[in-house]
Design an enzyme around this catalytic site. Sequence first.
Site, PDB file in Angstrom:
ATOM      1  N   HIS A 387     -37.954  67.394 -45.044  1.00  0.00           N
ATOM      2  CA  HIS A 387     -37.603  66.876 -44.567  1.00  0.00           C
ATOM      3  C   HIS A 387     -35.280  67.169 -44.283  1.00  0.00           C
ATOM      4  O   HIS A 387     -35.044  67.014 -43.264  1.00  0.00           O
ATOM      5  CB  HIS A 387     -37.867  65.477 -45.705  1.00  0.00           C
ATOM      6  CG  HIS A 387     -36.238  64.270 -45.451  1.00  0.00           C
ATOM      7  ND1 HIS A 387     -37.130  63.319 -45.157  1.00  0.00           N
ATOM      8  CD2 HIS A 387     -34.673  63.616 -45.592  1.00  0.00           C
ATOM      9  CE1 HIS A 387     -35.612  62.499 -44.637  1.00  0.00           C
ATOM     10  NE2 HIS A 387     -34.695  62.864 -44.808  1.00  0.00           N
ATOM     11  N   GLU A 388     -35.511  67.790 -45.180  1.00  0.00           N
ATOM     12  CA  GLU A 388     -33.427  68.054 -45.524  1.00  0.00           C
ATOM     13  C   GLU A 388     -33.304  69.263 -44.224  1.00  0.00           C
ATOM     14  O   GLU A 388     -32.699  68.952 -43.462  1.00  0.00           O
ATOM     15  CB  GLU A 388     -33.522  68.586 -47.035  1.00  0.00           C
ATOM     16  CG  GLU A 388     -33.150  67.503 -47.789  1.00  0.00           C
ATOM     17  CD  GLU A 388     -32.433  66.207 -47.381  1.00  0.00           C
ATOM     18  OE1 GLU A 388     -31.963  66.365 -46.689  1.00  0.00           O
ATOM     19  OE2 GLU A 388     -32.892  64.985 -47.687  1.00  0.00           O
ATOM     20  N   HIS A 391     -33.419  67.903 -40.972  1.00  0.00           N
ATOM     21  CA  HIS A 391     -31.416  67.104 -40.457  1.00  0.00           C
ATOM     22  C   HIS A 391     -30.130  68.127 -40.834  1.00  0.00           C
ATOM     23  O   HIS A 391     -29.605  68.094 -39.845  1.00  0.00           O
ATOM     24  CB  HIS A 391     -30.513  66.886 -42.120  1.00  0.00           C
ATOM     25  CG  HIS A 391     -31.525  65.611 -42.006  1.00  0.00           C
ATOM     26  ND1 HIS A 391     -31.083  64.398 -41.511  1.00  0.00           N
ATOM     27  CD2 HIS A 391     -32.275  64.525 -43.481  1.00  0.00           C
ATOM     28  CE1 HIS A 391     -31.972  63.336 -41.898  1.00  0.00           C
ATOM     29  NE2 HIS A 391     -32.142  63.378 -43.404  1.00  0.00           N
ATOM     30  N   HIS A 394     -31.060  70.091 -37.124  1.00  0.00           N
ATOM     31  CA  HIS A 394     -30.757  68.827 -35.926  1.00  0.00           C
ATOM     32  C   HIS A 394     -29.554  69.861 -35.278  1.00  0.00           C
ATOM     33  O   HIS A 394     -29.002  69.344 -34.566  1.00  0.00           O
ATOM     34  CB  HIS A 394     -30.718  67.859 -36.374  1.00  0.00           C
ATOM     35  CG  HIS A 394     -30.266  66.628 -35.139  1.00  0.00           C
ATOM     36  ND1 HIS A 394     -31.391  65.513 -35.738  1.00  0.00           N
ATOM     37  CD2 HIS A 394     -30.562  66.408 -33.979  1.00  0.00           C
ATOM     38  CE1 HIS A 394     -30.675  64.200 -34.333  1.00  0.00           C
ATOM     39  NE2 HIS A 394     -30.652  64.916 -33.697  1.00  0.00           N
TER      40      HIS A 394
END
Length: 596
Positions: A387-388, A391, A394
């Site tokens: 998940h991290e 980010h 991105h």
Amino acid sequence: MSTILKRSEVQQMDTWKLEDMFPDQQAWDSSYNELKTLKEKAADYEGKLNSPENIKAVFALEDDLSLKIERLYVYAHLSHDQDTTNPTYQALVQKAKKLSVEVNEALSFITPEILSLPEQELDQLIDNPELSDYKFTLQEIKREKAHVLSKTEEALLAQVGNLSQAPQQIFGMINNADMKFPKIKDENGNEVDLTHGSYIQFLENPNREVREQAFKTVYETYRKQKNTIASTLSANVNKNMFYSQVRKYPSVLEMSLYGDNIPKEVYTNLIDTIHESLPLLQRYMKLRKKLLGVNELHMYDLFAPLVEEYKWDITYDEAKKTVEEGLQPLGNEYLEVLRAGLKDRWIDVYENEGKRTGAYSWGAYGTHPYVLLNHKDNLNSMFTLAHEMGHALHSYFSDEALKYRDAQYTIFLAEVASTTNEALLMDYLLKKSTDPKQKLYLLTYYADQFRTTVFRQTMFAEFEKIIHERAEAGESLTPQELSSIYYDLNVKYHGTDMVVDQDIEMEWARIPHFYTSFYVYKYATGFSAATSFSKQILEEGKPAVDRYLGFLRSGGSDYSINILKKAGVDMSSPEPIREAMSVFKEVIEQMEQLTK
């Protein structure tokens, strides 16, 4: 890692490399001093923003100042978060905060001054090739113009700003400081503390009596405060109505969506499409009832484990390897950056004394992103890593492709990349798993994400929409009214296979997000967009990957809805939500097969 180490004892390879941002404290100090002087330059342009040359120059200065303060601020916070007990970094955070306020003050004249220009002049500036780098900024300023008041009125509204925080602050004090829950008995008959933090853990307890007791105790406690909390929530709705009327918006909902330029249909489509899919949630409730082996499924059974405690140890090295394998569908370009991040110390891995809890990705333009973890050797931590890093990548691709001003993406987009990674990792783990118990454990984990992130948040979003519409129609929001609306929604969503306990009617009273109005829908839209992306990537391969990398490179260079649309996910239509629901349906079908 069983014993918690002091920061000085943590192996260097498990810490992030902050020297990539500032080589040492001296470099930070020198940048700080330089910025103290540089911010004074802004005053040279005040009252002179009536020519393209001056506007271009002031925007360039704004970028320079903003980037420098961002670096100082992020470095100070990252240093502090790795060991919150360190007084040097506590002081650094205070210095950075204070300077950040000063920089914002120095630049605060820019938008109002440009807004005061006649509309025709603003249009000429937008089309001026000299200002092409700032076209989107100028368009945004023009879009705000209809809702900006005169200088005197704006000054008055700024003073009301402190008052407008009151409902949220009062609720926070009642909820976090004053409210105390009675003790309850655990599975061994011992009296234990019930707190906000432990409540969900009690709801996850395999012992049903413990779950029921925690559930009833929490809502009985809220019921005693129902009049006060209904007043704070009602005051918050009135505050929203005041701002939407003063700023000439048709409704509070449209005012809340205006900032990200999100059409109202995105919100209403989400609710309508989830209504279409309620039979799926109800089918999952039926399955839950069967797997728990109970005659009646109650609200306090929603978090109960469906698979007897399945022990799955995953070391950090295994987690890294599995995440990398799970993200293979994203192609080499993505994987190369991911490997660099895992290898080149972007990540602060383990818990240490004084380290901030939780996990996040953060950084400053021009240096790679940083990720804070508190890794435990379990499935949840592996998904947190995926998940991290979603980010982080991105931010990496946006920063690499765009100038500073356009690189920052909106909150509406923020959860998409992180959740896409989780969806791809889940797909990989399910395909690889041969142990039926492990597979059921994974499917339950996934099904509960759909339940909590899509259905539950949409129900919250619908509740907010109903209470604001009723207030706007002149109705009063009494505790009875709020409870009745909330209870009816629970019945509508969970269906007849479930006993919707009367106590749940008080749940509206404990949701802090209701004081940040019309925010929670973003969790559901983000999850749906991510599920849609992952489905396209797995089914189409390279064309979908190329569109997705285009999305990662778009930052905030256009409106969020347009950025997603270009990448193949149109959130103004029901399709992405329907695609997400088709994945949820497959998850339920697999669970049903495994438990025949």
